[in-house]
Write a protein that holds these residues in place. Structure first.
Motif, short mmCIF file in Angstrom:
data_model
loop_
_atom_site.label_atom_id
_atom_site.label_comp_id
_atom_site.label_asym_id
_atom_site.label_seq_id
_atom_site.Cartn_x
_atom_site.Cartn_y
_atom_site.Cartn_z
N GLU A 282 -2.37 4.66 6.17
CA GLU A 282 -2.32 3.41 5.44
C GLU A 282 -1.54 2.34 6.22
O GLU A 282 -1.79 1.15 6.09
CB GLU A 282 -1.67 3.66 4.07
CG GLU A 282 -1.48 2.43 3.22
CD GLU A 282 -2.77 1.69 2.92
OE1 GLU A 282 -3.80 2.35 2.76
OE2 GLU A 282 -2.75 0.44 2.88
N GLN A 283 -0.62 2.83 7.05
CA GLN A 283 0.19 1.88 7.81
C GLN A 283 -0.62 1.11 8.84
O GLN A 283 -0.43 -0.08 9.04
CB GLN A 283 1.33 2.62 8.52
CG GLN A 283 2.61 2.51 7.77
CD GLN A 283 3.74 3.14 8.54
OE1 GLN A 283 3.51 3.98 9.40
NE2 GLN A 283 4.94 2.72 8.25
N VAL B 110 1.14 14.08 3.08
CA VAL B 110 1.61 12.80 2.57
C VAL B 110 1.91 11.84 3.72
O VAL B 110 1.45 10.69 3.73
CB VAL B 110 2.87 12.99 1.70
CG1 VAL B 110 3.53 11.64 1.41
CG2 VAL B 110 2.51 13.69 0.41
N GLY C 155 -1.24 10.57 5.28
CA GLY C 155 -1.87 9.54 4.47
C GLY C 155 -1.11 8.22 4.58
O GLY C 155 -1.70 7.15 4.66
N TYR C 156 0.20 8.37 4.63
CA TYR C 156 1.06 7.19 4.73
C TYR C 156 0.84 6.47 6.06
O TYR C 156 0.67 5.25 6.12
CB TYR C 156 2.51 7.65 4.60
CG TYR C 156 3.50 6.54 4.36
CD1 TYR C 156 3.72 6.05 3.07
CD2 TYR C 156 4.22 6.00 5.40
CE1 TYR C 156 4.63 5.04 2.85
CE2 TYR C 156 5.14 4.99 5.18
CZ TYR C 156 5.35 4.51 3.90
OH TYR C 156 6.26 3.52 3.68
N ASN D 23 0.40 -4.37 11.73
CA ASN D 23 1.15 -3.16 12.11
C ASN D 23 0.55 -2.54 13.36
O ASN D 23 1.26 -2.13 14.27
CB ASN D 23 1.09 -2.13 10.98
CG ASN D 23 2.03 -2.50 9.86
OD1 ASN D 23 2.93 -3.30 10.06
ND2 ASN D 23 1.82 -1.92 8.69
N ARG E 122 -7.86 -9.28 -1.76
CA ARG E 122 -6.88 -8.21 -1.64
C ARG E 122 -7.19 -7.32 -0.44
O ARG E 122 -6.31 -6.92 0.30
CB ARG E 122 -6.87 -7.36 -2.92
CG ARG E 122 -5.94 -7.91 -3.99
CD ARG E 122 -5.75 -6.89 -5.06
NE ARG E 122 -6.98 -6.68 -5.81
CZ ARG E 122 -7.31 -5.50 -6.34
NH1 ARG E 122 -6.54 -4.46 -6.17
NH2 ARG E 122 -8.43 -5.38 -7.01
N ALA F 91 -2.42 -6.87 6.92
CA ALA F 91 -1.12 -6.20 7.03
C ALA F 91 -1.24 -5.00 7.96
O ALA F 91 -0.40 -4.76 8.83
CB ALA F 91 -0.65 -5.77 5.65
N ARG F 92 -2.33 -4.25 7.78
CA ARG F 92 -2.51 -3.05 8.61
C ARG F 92 -2.76 -3.44 10.06
O ARG F 92 -2.23 -2.82 10.99
CB ARG F 92 -3.68 -2.22 8.08
CG ARG F 92 -3.41 -1.69 6.70
CD ARG F 92 -4.64 -1.10 6.09
NE ARG F 92 -4.89 0.24 6.58
CZ ARG F 92 -5.93 0.97 6.21
NH1 ARG F 92 -6.80 0.48 5.36
NH2 ARG F 92 -6.10 2.17 6.69
N LYS G 240 -6.12 -9.03 2.63
CA LYS G 240 -4.67 -9.01 2.79
C LYS G 240 -4.23 -7.67 3.35
O LYS G 240 -3.42 -7.59 4.26
CB LYS G 240 -4.02 -9.26 1.41
CG LYS G 240 -2.96 -10.36 1.44
CD LYS G 240 -2.29 -10.43 0.10
CE LYS G 240 -2.34 -11.84 -0.46
NZ LYS G 240 -1.89 -11.90 -1.85
N ARG G 241 -4.81 -6.61 2.73
CA ARG G 241 -4.42 -5.26 3.15
C ARG G 241 -4.80 -5.04 4.60
O ARG G 241 -4.02 -4.54 5.40
CB ARG G 241 -5.14 -4.26 2.25
CG ARG G 241 -4.94 -2.83 2.65
CD ARG G 241 -5.43 -1.90 1.57
NE ARG G 241 -5.53 -0.55 2.09
CZ ARG G 241 -6.59 0.21 1.92
NH1 ARG G 241 -7.63 -0.23 1.25
NH2 ARG G 241 -6.60 1.44 2.43
N GLU H 19 12.67 7.75 1.92
CA GLU H 19 12.22 7.75 0.52
C GLU H 19 11.95 9.17 0.05
O GLU H 19 12.26 9.53 -1.07
CB GLU H 19 10.95 6.91 0.38
CG GLU H 19 11.22 5.41 0.34
CD GLU H 19 10.00 4.65 -0.14
OE1 GLU H 19 9.23 4.21 0.72
OE2 GLU H 19 9.81 4.50 -1.36
N ARG I 204 11.20 4.84 7.03
CA ARG I 204 11.24 4.45 5.62
C ARG I 204 10.70 5.57 4.74
O ARG I 204 11.31 5.93 3.74
CB ARG I 204 10.42 3.16 5.44
CG ARG I 204 10.16 2.84 3.99
CD ARG I 204 9.44 1.53 3.84
NE ARG I 204 8.67 1.54 2.60
CZ ARG I 204 7.86 0.54 2.25
NH1 ARG I 204 7.71 -0.50 3.03
NH2 ARG I 204 7.20 0.61 1.11
#
Lengths: 899, 123
Positions: free
Chosen positions: A70-71, A63, A66-67, A13, A2, A9-10, A5-6, A27, A23
């Motif tokens: 994570e990206q 927020v 943090g987002y 990006n 996992r 993905a990062r 994978k993470r 949201e 996005r």
């Protein structure tokens, strides 16, 4: 899984610079809208409903931060930002950047260069299957202090049958005339037992190898040739197998061609360049009868049984040796204490360069470390100027860890730029550097910039970046914000203790570079003196060309079996070569007659028995002899002091004659006239030779040693096989080799003519070993000197920065600018003088160790010592002058405001 | 210093993040696809409003879970016809949830024994 994978993905990006902030915004809006609707339903006013919704959502900024984190990969993003900033900072102070980068380039380039040699020679295993099983067998007779005397054939048979080894091979060899191909050539060959290639584990590319079970006592007449020889001499003929090969007039047939890139393990450069392998049982002619002793010096290698350790094999071998000693007490007298040692084959090949290389790597690593310390010093000096910037960043809320990361990434950038520059320089000069390495270093061909070398470079780059980046980062760690901001920049100054450490460091650097420079200068002067030594012979306008005669296994096929037969050849060669354009004098000698150009194997060493002088057999002196034709002495300008030179009437059937040099006369006939004395050079059969003349000493054996006793024998009486043709005159080095070849081959078309060199080149080559160590040392000394200069520059700049305020006050109070200069220079000079004093003391001790390397100059040569010390002080003065001038030109107003 | 306090607050949120992710997974497991707001409300509801959740902190966690492949997301429309992003538990996510649940049960059981044990039980 996992996590991976993470990360992927990062990373994707991050690499695509993809940011999906839209996005999140959407949201968030939807979220707050939904919460607001619910609040409305709960009866709140619209304004209150929205306010509560926003409150419940929390800090939108945090927020989205943090987002975003994570990206992508925030650490990497920060690093990129830091690097960009660091590059900007470096561009703003190009002088500092250039010095730092150059220092690091020097350190990393040099360290990587040495490592690439270490990697190729010491770290890589030998390029044969299961290299750990390969060992060299070393026969020692420590009792009579004879080491590595070689294995005898019966011993080889015993070891083969012992069960300890899969295979044991005997190895002999040398060089041989190859005829029958396009042009007669002199070729390196190895003479091995038929199991040799089964032992090594390499198969021919073409054809097949020797049959390991072959029991032929003499030569099997089968030959394996190297890929290089196949292409060069046989035009890569695909039908080479089965063809005949004439080596020293004996016929062999080719059974295989070795793969391209195959090199014999070999202990010498010549052996590693072997081009022909011949198989032999070493038990029949031309080998002497196979007896245990006296032994023929044959090397031996073996492959251990699989899984058997060297220690276990050695203990089984020791048992075998002691039982053999009991069985053959006559061959192995207890006094000799016969032993057989197992040495890993790789160790036996590279063992003699391990220590010097390790030492070199350590030395160059030290240079790198000093370089790092220097850059750290420079960074510290600069940190003083940047204290305010750093304090402001901290006051603005930068976390300490973040600041340290920033500083470290700056030093990393420096380190990487330096490494890139260093590797670029290395890559650009690699041919030059490779040429500097003496040929005797094994596995030179394998030196390359491979992955492990690059990985090593990367590792030391990161390590050094951290090492010199830590100092300023460490200081930034303990900044007192308020103080720095209030005192505007003086808060980053080191404590007294720290600046003392820096001073001690600079003093050490100076001492070290003084020692190195003195050593280098002493070597340089020795080299120079050697180069200009009175040779005792004239090397100008002299060339030598080699033409070796064959030594066939069957004496009947030897056209030069007797000295008279050979004399005909010599006379004819002399006559023809003399007609070449520009040639004034011609002489022929053996290889030992080539001044300073022969190896130990070329020497003729004879026991010397003087008529009328009784000496026990084991105390007979051994002397070097040279075989020459009469013209030799005139050609090389070696003057005859007494008696006469050989002439053409000295032939095989007349009285055997010799000439000696003065050193020989002095050593063996002190206070007597040696001319007319008789000597015998053969213990077995008495055949007297008369000394007919004495010539002046010449440095033909060693540049450093003036008086090596020498005997000159007449070539017409002795049958020398390794011929060197000497020519003097206005020679055109480009065409002479070809012309000489034509003339020699018009006498005997089967003779290879090769190795044409001017005598001056030969002399220069004889100094190449010395030149190498001198150049290496000089390189280190220059580096150390440069670094010491940089070090003192760093410290003095630092001191000037520290005392700006004080200097401002002095200036404001009316101090002369010259006196400011003096203050700063005095500070620097104190360091330099202390360093020089310590260095001189150390050099006095160290130079005694190298007394053996010196020639014509004493290890404590006062001129060298004083001159080098003076040079160092001048360097220090120059290095201090820059910051001192800066201090002198300070505007008192700015300086005062500086605080 | 201001910077240091901010640091501490952030650290507290980090500690919660592990359990928050688990709550998200369990909520999606229980109730099927939900949008962010729905997840937040359900977590509050299930926890009996004992948990004071900064609803916004949910979104980085959702993204992280999506990067790990435990959940998937796509745009859809909410009950009020609002455009919203809906999150679904994936097969991978279900496996993660089961594994984590076993671990929690085990930890809870062990801790329970420690809390329930009496001195006389140990003689």
């Amino acid at each position: 899984m996992r996590v991976l994978k993470r990360f992927l993905a990062r990373a994707a990006n991050f690499a695509a610079r993809r940011r999906n902030d839209e996005r999140l915004r959407e949201e968030m809006e939807a979220h707050i809208a939904m919460q607001t609707e619910e609040n409305l339903r709960a009866g709140m006013t619209p304004v209150e409903a929205r306010r509560q919704a926003v409150l419940k959502f929390g800090a939108a900024g945090a927020v989205s931060e943090g987002y975003q984190a994570e990206q992508g990969l925030p650490l990497l993003e920060e690093l990129l930002g830091d690097s960009r900033f660091a590059l900007r900072m470096l561009r703003r102070s190009p002088g500092f950047a250039a010095i730092a980068i150059l220092t690091i380039a020097l350190g990393i380039g040099a360290t990587t260069a040495i490592f690439s040699v270490v990697d190729a020679t010491l770290l890589h295993s030998l390029p044969y299957p299961q290299p750990r099983e390969l060992v060299k067998l070393v026969d020692d007779l420590p009792g009579i202090s004879a080491l590595d005397v070689g294995l005898s054939v019966p011993e080889w048979r015993d070891l083969q049958g012992s069960g300890i080894f899969q295979y044991v091979s005997l190895i002999g060899g040398g060089s041989v005339n190859l005829t029958g191909s396009s042009q007669p050539q002199r070729i390196q060959f190895l003479n091995v037992t038929p199991n040799y290639f089964a032992l090594i584990g390499v198969k021919p590319e073409l054809g097949h190898g020797f049959n390991p079970q072959d029991q032929t006592p003499g030569f099997t007449l089968e030959a394996l040739i190297s890929d290089g020889l196949w292409k060069r001499a046989f035009g890569a003929d695909p039908h080479i197998l089965g063809k005949n090969l004439r080596l020293d007039n004996d016929l062999y047939h080719v059974i295989g061609v070795m793969p391209a890139g195959f090199h014999d393990p070999g202990w010498t450069t010549a052996q590693r360049n072997t081009e022909i392998w011949l198989a032999s049982g070493f038990a029949a002619a031309p080998a002497p009868p196979p007896v245990r002793s006296p032994r023929v010096p044959l090397e031996a290698i073996a492959r251990l049984q699989p899984g058997l350790s060297i220690a276990a094999a050695q203990s089984r071998l020791d048992a075998l040796v002691s039982s053999l000693q009991k069985q053959y007490p006559d061959d192995y007298p207890a006094k000799a204490r016969w032993t057989v040692r197992l040495v890993p084959l790789k160790e036996s090949v590279v063992g003699n360069v391990r220590e010097p290389l390790a030492l070199l790597l350590a030395a160059v690593g030290l240079v790198l470390l000093i370089g790092c310390a220097n850059v750290a010093n420079l960074l510290l000096a600069r940190a003083g100027a940047r204290a305010r910037e750093i304090a402001i960043r901290q006051a603005m809320g930068a976390a300490r860890g973040r600041l340290i990361r920033q500083l470290l990434s700056e030093s990393m950038i420096l380190s990487f730029l330096g490494a890139a520059a260093g590797l670029a320089i290395l890559f650009g000069t690699r041919r030059l550097i490779l040429r500097m390495i003496p040929e005797s270093v094994p596995r030179l061909n394998d030196i390359s910039m491979n992955w492990s070398v690059l990985l090593f470079a990367l590792a030391i780059t990161i390590a050094s970046g951290i090492i010199f980046g830590l100092a300023p980062a460490w200081q930034a760690r303990q900044v007192n914000l308020v103080q720095v901001l209030r005192r505007e920049g003086r808060g980053l100054l080191g404590s007294a203790e720290k600046s003392r450490a820096r001073r001690i460091f600079v003093v050490t650097e100076f001492a070290l570079s003084l020692v190195l420079t003195i050593a280098a200068v002493l070597l340089l002067r020795s080299f120079w003196d050697l180069y200009n030594v009175r040779l005792g012979f004239n090397s100008r306008h002299v060339m030598s060309v080699q033409a070796w005669l064959p030594i066939p296994n069957d004496p009947q096929t030897d056209p030069y079996r007797t000295a008279s037969q050979e004399a005909v050849l010599l006379h004819e060669v002399l006559r023809r070569v003399r007609t070449l354009p520009g040639v004034k004098d011609v002489a022929v000698g053996d290889m030992a007659a080539l001044p300073l150009g022969h190896g130990r194997n070329d020497l003729n060493r004879f026991p010397l028995i003087r008529e009328g002088v009784e000496a026990p057999l084991n105390q007979v002196p051994v002397v070097d002899a040279v075989m020459v034709t009469p013209e030799y002495f005139q050609l090389l300008d070696i003057s005859v002091l007494r008696g006469r030179i050989f002439d053409n009437r000295d032939i095989e059937t007349t009285q055997s004659v010799a000439m000696i040099n003065e050193a020989m006369a002095r050593a063996y006939w002190p206070n007597e006239d040696a001319v007319g004395r008789r000597i015998n050079l053969n213990l077995a059969k008495p055949k007297w030779t008369t000394v007919i003349g004495i010539v002046a000493d010449a440095h033909t054996e060693s540049l450093a040693d003036t008086s090596v006793p020498q005997i000159y024998l007449c070539a017409y009486q002795r049958r020398p096989k390794d011929l060197a043709i000497f020519l003097r005159g206005e020679l055109d080095a480009a065409v002479i080799p070809e012309q000489v070849r034509e003339q020699v081959q018009s006498v005997d078309s089967q003779l290879p003519v090769f190795g044409a060199r001017t005598l001056d080149d030969v002399l220069a080559d004889s100094l190449s070993g010395r030149r190498f160590s001198m150049e290496i040392l000089a390189g280190f000394a220059l580096t150390a000197l440069l670094l010491a200069g940089l070090g003192i520059y760093g410290v003095i700049s630092f001191v000037v920065g520290q005392r700006t305020h004080e200097i401002g006050i002095r200036l404001a109070l009316g101090a002369q600018r010259a006196s400011i200069l003096k203050i700063v220079l005095r500070e620097g000079m104190r360091l330099a003088l202390v360093g020089a004093a310590v260095g001189l003391a150390a050099a006095l001790i160290a130079s005694h160790w190298m007394a053996g390397q010196l020639y014509g100059v004493r290890p404590t040569d006062p001129l060298t010592f004083l001159a080098v010390a003076a040079l160092l002080i001048v360097v220090a003065l120059l290095a201090c002058f820059i910051p001192a001038c800066r201090a002198m030109r300070l505007n008192p107003l700015t300086a005062l405001r500086h605080d | 210093l201001e910077t240091q306090r901010a640091y501490k607050v952030k650290q507290k949120a980090d500690v919660k993040q592990g359990t928050l992710a688990l709550m998200v997974l369990r909520t999606l497991d229980l109730l099927g696809p939900l949008h962010g707001y729905g997840v937040a409300r359900r977590i509050e509801q299930i926890s009996g409003d004992l948990l004071r959740l900064n609803q916004g902190t949910l979104y980085p966690v959702l993204l992280k879970l999506e990067h790990e492949g435990a959940i998937a997301s796509e745009w859809g429309s909410s009950e009020n016809n609002r455009r919203a992003r809906f999150y679904t538990l994936t097969r991978e996510g279900r496996k993660v949830l089961q594994a984590e649940r076993r671990e929690w049960d085990q930890t809870a059981a062990i801790m329970g024994r420690f809390f329930d044990v009496k001195a006389e039980d140990l003689i």
